[in-house]
Design an enzyme around this catalytic site. Sequence first.
Site, PDB file in Angstrom:
ATOM      1  N   CYS B  65      38.943 -31.792  35.522  1.00 25.83           N
ATOM      2  CA  CYS B  65      39.489 -30.914  34.488  1.00 25.83           C
ATOM      3  C   CYS B  65      39.186 -29.449  34.737  1.00 25.83           C
ATOM      4  O   CYS B  65      39.658 -28.579  34.015  1.00 25.83           O
ATOM      5  CB  CYS B  65      38.986 -31.328  33.110  1.00 25.83           C
ATOM      6  N   CYS B 134      33.036 -35.222  29.017  1.00 22.75           N
ATOM      7  CA  CYS B 134      32.438 -33.931  28.630  1.00 22.75           C
ATOM      8  C   CYS B 134      30.969 -34.121  28.261  1.00 22.75           C
ATOM      9  O   CYS B 134      30.116 -33.283  28.605  1.00 22.75           O
ATOM     10  CB  CYS B 134      33.176 -33.332  27.439  1.00 22.75           C
TER      11      CYS B 134
END
Lengths: 280, 165
Positions: B65, B134
């Site tokens: 990402c 994350c």
Amino acid sequence: MLSYNSLRIVCPFRALLHPNWLMTNRQSVNKTVTCSAHCVSPSFPKKNTWQRQNNLKPTGNERKLQYLTYAASSPRNYCTGQFKLNCWNCKQPLDQTPAFFCLTCKAVQPPEEDTSLFIIMDCDYKFSLDTHKLQKRYLHLQRSLHPDNFSQKSVEEQEYSESYSALVNKAYHTLLKPLSRGLYMLELKGMVIEEGTDSGADPEFLMELMEINEALDEVKTPEEANKIGQHTKGKLAVLTEEIDAALLKGELPSAKALLAQMKYFANIEEKVKEKLSEFM
Amino acid sequence: MAGTVAKTCLSPLALLTRRLSAPEFITQCCYHKKVVDHYENPRNVGTLDKNSKNVGTGLVGAPACGDVMKLQIEVDDHGKIVDARFKTFGCGSAIASSSLATEWVKGKSVDEALTIKNTDIAKELCLPPVKLHCSMLAEDAIKAALADYRRKQQDDQQEAVRASV
């Protein structure tokens, strides 16, 4: 849209009529359930018949009938790669790959699964793609495939044009940008960039990224933002060349690492654009 | 500064809340409130002096990402983390995860901080499955910072030994 309906019934009669159905690997077919014979007409019903046939419940106490997906599209969807594909409409063989339209009856065809986006866009399978040619091909295809051209046509053709048009959109946008193009080329070779932390990342490289991001955060003028934008563009250009070289040599792990670096800089480029729009 | 770091995630967060409108997410705990809270009011954004021997710096990246995260800890002479700062460039979930991580490490010993798991962070923030990576990034950042601190301490001790000889 019947293709995405959640009604499918396969009965023993139909299995006899269409042995191909038993051979397919499509997931949707694997989910079918045979129903009791008496509730289904033995003749092969057309798509529209299924839509109109509301009373599909079995009589008596048999409540075992399960409503699952019915893909009423032509038998061609159940063919494996070794079979020659036929037009769903006139049954004539489609002699092209990819076949957008039947050469005989001119009906639009549904897209074949797993066709390479490079083949659809008639582009050479390489990283240094001619984006002008890609764009021309895209416009040419959409001129004939766009659903607006099929508003007076049959339901099947409307659906197929929608699917194909969407696929052409996807192909165009994937192949247009170097990052998505490179990632797709890796994907074709079975390689993906995994989610999660990159434990092998160079700390100096990460530091450089941090510093660029921090500098971008603190810019006060569009000129400063542009300066960072130019610097990033330069990095992206260099990476593009390196990725091209790596892919030509078949050095996939190097290409993967370089594409990861490109991702970081592509994100920065996006942020530069956002920053510049804030200044407006 | 906090505001600008937070702003980077606005559009991905809009995407996130759109995904959340699907029925299967309604039953989840108010995760987006917590994530939103952290990115609107991030705790401990900033920098510590990375050259200080009491400061450990963890710098991690997520290539899929393109997120980059820096987490720094300041440890006192008793091995207790007295301060922590972070800077994250990425989506709202990444910012929230690192912000929460700095809150949690404060007051813990170096060994206790090692036990912080990404699953705890994800649970606290009610992160959806697609954003679990994350929280993994935040856990890795904590570990990297602790490893950097340990390495500095060992280097220090080796120097002290050499000096005394």
